[in-house]
Write a protein that holds these residues in place. Structure first.
Motif, PDB file in Angstrom:
ATOM      1  N   ALA A  35       0.835  -1.203   0.000  1.00  0.00           N
ATOM      2  CA  ALA A  35       0.000   0.000   0.000  1.00  0.00           C
ATOM      3  C   ALA A  35       0.871   1.256   0.000  1.00  0.00           C
ATOM      4  O   ALA A  35       0.528   2.255  -0.658  1.00  0.00           O
ATOM      5  N   CYS A  36       1.999   1.210   0.694  1.00  0.00           N
ATOM      6  CA  CYS A  36       2.916   2.356   0.704  1.00  0.00           C
ATOM      7  C   CYS A  36       3.466   2.620  -0.691  1.00  0.00           C
ATOM      8  O   CYS A  36       3.549   3.776  -1.123  1.00  0.00           O
ATOM      9  N   GLN A  42       1.336   6.922  -6.811  1.00  0.00           N
ATOM     10  CA  GLN A  42       0.311   7.941  -7.018  1.00  0.00           C
ATOM     11  C   GLN A  42       0.886   9.334  -6.775  1.00  0.00           C
ATOM     12  O   GLN A  42       0.568  10.274  -7.493  1.00  0.00           O
ATOM     13  N   CYS A  43       1.748   9.455  -5.791  1.00  0.00           N
ATOM     14  CA  CYS A  43       2.406  10.729  -5.510  1.00  0.00           C
ATOM     15  C   CYS A  43       3.216  11.186  -6.726  1.00  0.00           C
ATOM     16  O   CYS A  43       3.155  12.350  -7.124  1.00  0.00           O
ATOM     17  N   ASN A  44       3.945  10.259  -7.324  1.00  0.00           N
ATOM     18  CA  ASN A  44       4.725  10.590  -8.521  1.00  0.00           C
ATOM     19  C   ASN A  44       3.825  10.966  -9.685  1.00  0.00           C
ATOM     20  O   ASN A  44       4.118  11.910 -10.429  1.00  0.00           O
ATOM     21  N   LEU A  45       2.724  10.241  -9.848  1.00  0.00           N
ATOM     22  CA  LEU A  45       1.802  10.538 -10.940  1.00  0.00           C
ATOM     23  C   LEU A  45       1.112  11.892 -10.760  1.00  0.00           C
ATOM     24  O   LEU A  45       0.757  12.544 -11.747  1.00  0.00           O
ATOM     25  N   CYS A  53       7.841  12.719  -2.296  1.00  0.00           N
ATOM     26  CA  CYS A  53       7.265  11.375  -2.429  1.00  0.00           C
ATOM     27  C   CYS A  53       8.130  10.334  -1.728  1.00  0.00           C
ATOM     28  O   CYS A  53       7.613   9.424  -1.070  1.00  0.00           O
ATOM     29  N   LYS A  54       9.450  10.461  -1.858  1.00  0.00           N
ATOM     30  CA  LYS A  54      10.363   9.507  -1.231  1.00  0.00           C
ATOM     31  C   LYS A  54      10.274   9.600   0.297  1.00  0.00           C
ATOM     32  O   LYS A  54      10.270   8.576   0.984  1.00  0.00           O
ATOM     33  N   ALA A  55      10.164  10.826   0.822  1.00  0.00           N
ATOM     34  CA  ALA A  55      10.032  11.000   2.266  1.00  0.00           C
ATOM     35  C   ALA A  55       8.710  10.409   2.764  1.00  0.00           C
ATOM     36  O   ALA A  55       8.655   9.793   3.831  1.00  0.00           O
ATOM     37  N   GLU A  56       7.661  10.580   1.994  1.00  0.00           N
ATOM     38  CA  GLU A  56       6.359  10.010   2.359  1.00  0.00           C
ATOM     39  C   GLU A  56       6.412   8.483   2.345  1.00  0.00           C
ATOM     40  O   GLU A  56       5.821   7.833   3.201  1.00  0.00           O
ATOM     41  N   LEU A  57       7.120   7.921   1.380  1.00  0.00           N
ATOM     42  CA  LEU A  57       7.272   6.465   1.308  1.00  0.00           C
ATOM     43  C   LEU A  57       7.999   5.948   2.543  1.00  0.00           C
ATOM     44  O   LEU A  57       7.563   4.974   3.165  1.00  0.00           O
ATOM     45  N   ARG A  58       9.090   6.607   2.931  1.00  0.00           N
ATOM     46  CA  ARG A  58       9.845   6.177   4.126  1.00  0.00           C
ATOM     47  C   ARG A  58       8.985   6.265   5.378  1.00  0.00           C
ATOM     48  O   ARG A  58       8.984   5.354   6.204  1.00  0.00           O
ATOM     49  N   ALA A  59       8.207   7.341   5.511  1.00  0.00           N
ATOM     50  CA  ALA A  59       7.355   7.527   6.679  1.00  0.00           C
ATOM     51  C   ALA A  59       6.261   6.452   6.720  1.00  0.00           C
ATOM     52  O   ALA A  59       5.939   5.900   7.781  1.00  0.00           O
ATOM     53  N   CYS A  60       5.709   6.143   5.564  1.00  0.00           N
ATOM     54  CA  CYS A  60       4.655   5.123   5.482  1.00  0.00           C
ATOM     55  C   CYS A  60       5.201   3.764   5.876  1.00  0.00           C
ATOM     56  O   CYS A  60       4.578   3.032   6.650  1.00  0.00           O
ATOM     57  N   LYS A  61       6.382   3.410   5.367  1.00  0.00           N
ATOM     58  CA  LYS A  61       6.968   2.107   5.685  1.00  0.00           C
ATOM     59  C   LYS A  61       7.342   2.006   7.160  1.00  0.00           C
ATOM     60  O   LYS A  61       7.202   0.952   7.766  1.00  0.00           O
TER      61      LYS A  61
END
Length: 68
Positions: A35-36, A42-45, A53-61
């Motif tokens: 899901a992350c 979606q953030c990239n799109l 987007c990369k920071a959001e991915l790290r926070a989500c994981k």
């Protein structure tokens, strides 16, 4: 003699229970991590900056609580 058997049965039960919980936790980690990555794509799109987007991915994981 019976006390030793009860201890062995209890230990086997606890080991099996822990093993089951670990399997379920791994499955939850996989679905959370997937899901992350979907949110990241979606953030990239959406055209947001790569670093955001990369920071959001790290926070989500991190929020998933999965072992690395």
């Amino acid at each position: 003699m019976f006390k030793r058997n009860r201890f062995a049965v209890a230990a086997a039960f606890c080991f099996g229970l822990a093993f089951s919980f670990a399997a379920f936790a791994q499955q939850d980690c996989t679905s959370c991590s997937d899901a992350c990555y979907e949110r990241y794509e979606q953030c990239n799109l959406d055209g947001l900056p790569f670093t955001y987007c990369k920071a959001e991915l790290r926070a989500c994981k991190r929020a998933c609580g999965c072992p690395t």
